[in-house]
Design an enzyme around this catalytic site. Structure first.
Site, short mmCIF file in Angstrom:
data_model
loop_
_atom_site.label_atom_id
_atom_site.label_comp_id
_atom_site.label_asym_id
_atom_site.label_seq_id
_atom_site.Cartn_x
_atom_site.Cartn_y
_atom_site.Cartn_z
N LYS A 199 15.86 -2.56 -2.02
CA LYS A 199 14.97 -4.05 -1.25
C LYS A 199 15.92 -5.05 -1.07
O LYS A 199 15.09 -5.45 0.16
CB LYS A 199 13.36 -4.02 -1.13
CG LYS A 199 13.22 -1.47 -1.28
CD LYS A 199 11.54 -1.49 -1.39
CE LYS A 199 11.26 -2.64 -2.83
NZ LYS A 199 11.12 -1.91 -3.66
N ARG A 209 2.45 -1.92 -1.05
CA ARG A 209 2.65 -1.31 -1.72
C ARG A 209 1.83 0.35 -2.35
O ARG A 209 1.70 0.97 -2.63
CB ARG A 209 2.93 -1.41 -3.49
CG ARG A 209 4.33 -1.99 -3.58
CD ARG A 209 4.60 -2.71 -4.84
NE ARG A 209 5.46 -3.02 -5.44
CZ ARG A 209 6.44 -3.37 -5.79
NH1 ARG A 209 6.73 -4.30 -4.95
NH2 ARG A 209 7.63 -3.30 -6.75
N ARG A 231 20.26 -5.07 -14.41
CA ARG A 231 20.01 -5.55 -13.40
C ARG A 231 19.62 -6.78 -14.40
O ARG A 231 19.01 -7.52 -15.55
CB ARG A 231 18.54 -5.47 -12.78
CG ARG A 231 18.60 -6.24 -11.60
CD ARG A 231 18.14 -6.16 -10.20
NE ARG A 231 16.65 -5.35 -10.19
CZ ARG A 231 15.81 -5.55 -9.85
NH1 ARG A 231 16.32 -5.04 -8.29
NH2 ARG A 231 14.37 -5.58 -9.22
N ARG A 245 14.62 -9.31 -17.10
CA ARG A 245 12.83 -9.77 -17.04
C ARG A 245 12.70 -9.24 -18.06
O ARG A 245 12.34 -7.75 -17.84
CB ARG A 245 12.72 -9.07 -15.23
CG ARG A 245 13.17 -10.19 -14.27
CD ARG A 245 13.05 -10.05 -12.05
NE ARG A 245 12.17 -8.96 -12.31
CZ ARG A 245 11.45 -8.72 -11.07
NH1 ARG A 245 12.39 -8.68 -9.96
NH2 ARG A 245 11.57 -7.48 -10.86
N ARG A 276 7.19 1.79 -13.98
CA ARG A 276 6.72 1.05 -12.41
C ARG A 276 7.16 2.50 -12.19
O ARG A 276 7.19 2.14 -10.34
CB ARG A 276 8.12 0.59 -12.33
CG ARG A 276 7.37 -0.79 -12.83
CD ARG A 276 9.08 -1.84 -13.29
NE ARG A 276 9.18 -2.67 -11.91
CZ ARG A 276 10.02 -3.01 -11.51
NH1 ARG A 276 11.30 -3.14 -12.26
NH2 ARG A 276 10.45 -3.88 -10.26
#
Ligand code: AMP
Length: 213
Positions: A13, A88, A127, A162, A173
């Site tokens: 996204k 969401r 990531r 993160r 998640r």
């Protein structure tokens, strides 16, 4: 142009949003970035949101709705925006509909990015994000490494993984996504400007989006 971008964590996204921003000259509104900025600032919103975020849970609807309502009224949003990570939940989608009605805004497209789960997992664990909250550039140690190891190409600050991108949190998640966010595909599928595109390769994904828009 006002666009909602749907997709699981790691679907791309953020990447697709920045390409759409370049293409249409609109603003990217990332609810995740908005919340991370609040956490970094140590604001009341940030303090309330931090624990949910670190566990891979969703921040309560009222917190994110208040922040997004304020943000949507900012002057830079007048030229159009792309919503990245918001809504969401069905409650958020209903409230967003009301915000659009209150502001007399028209929604132009709802785009759902489709990515197989094994690719999502690989993307999310590899990531790295720039630690500078004003930059927050995103890298991938396999597919988009920085020129110098662990340093942001844009601002030179350290790259970090993160807190919500460790393997256990990522699995949570994805569970939360399936339970709370995936129902939005059905919610928006009756809308004439809703479409899904595969998002394995960003360039191909953008081409598919541009054909449909
Ligand atoms: P993201 O960068 O979009 O993956 O968001 C990071 C985290 O921020 C999520 O795992 C949630 O904890 C929180 N978050 C972001 N957007 C929302 C939202 N629309 N509703 C609730 N929580 C959100």
């Amino acid at each position: 142009m006002r666009i909602i971008l749907l997709g699981a964590p790691g679907a791309g996204k953020g990447t697709i949003s920045s390409l759409l921003v370049d293409k249409f000259g609109i603003v990217q509104l990332s609810s995740g970035d908005l919340l991370r900025t609040e956490v970094k600032r140590g604001s009341e919103t940030g303090k309330k949101a931090e624990e949910f975020m670190n566990n891979g849970a969703l921040v309560p609807d009222n917190i994110i709705l208040d922040s997004m309502r304020i943000r949507l009224n900012d002057d830079d949003c007048a030229k159009g925006f792309i919503l990245d990570g918001f809504p969401r939940t069905v409650v958020q989608a209903d409230s967003l509909k009301q915000m659009f009605a209150d502001m007399a805004l028209v929604l132009n497209a709802v785009i759902n990015l489709e990515v197989p789960e094994e690719i999502l997992l690989r993307r999310l664990t590899s990531r790295r994000t720039c630690s500078n909250t004003d930059c927050q550039a995103i890298y991938n140690i396999h597919t988009k490494p920085p020129k110098t190891a662990n340093k942001c190409d844009l601002c030179g600050n350290a790259l970090i993984q993160r807190d919500d991108e460790t393997e256990d949190v990522i699995k949570n998640r994805l569970i939360v996504y399936k339970e709370k966010t995936q129902p939005l595909i059905k919610y928006y599928s009756a809308y004439s400007q809703f479409f899904s595109v595969p998002c394995i390769d960003a360039k191909e994904c953008m081409e598919a989006i541009q054909k449909k828009l």
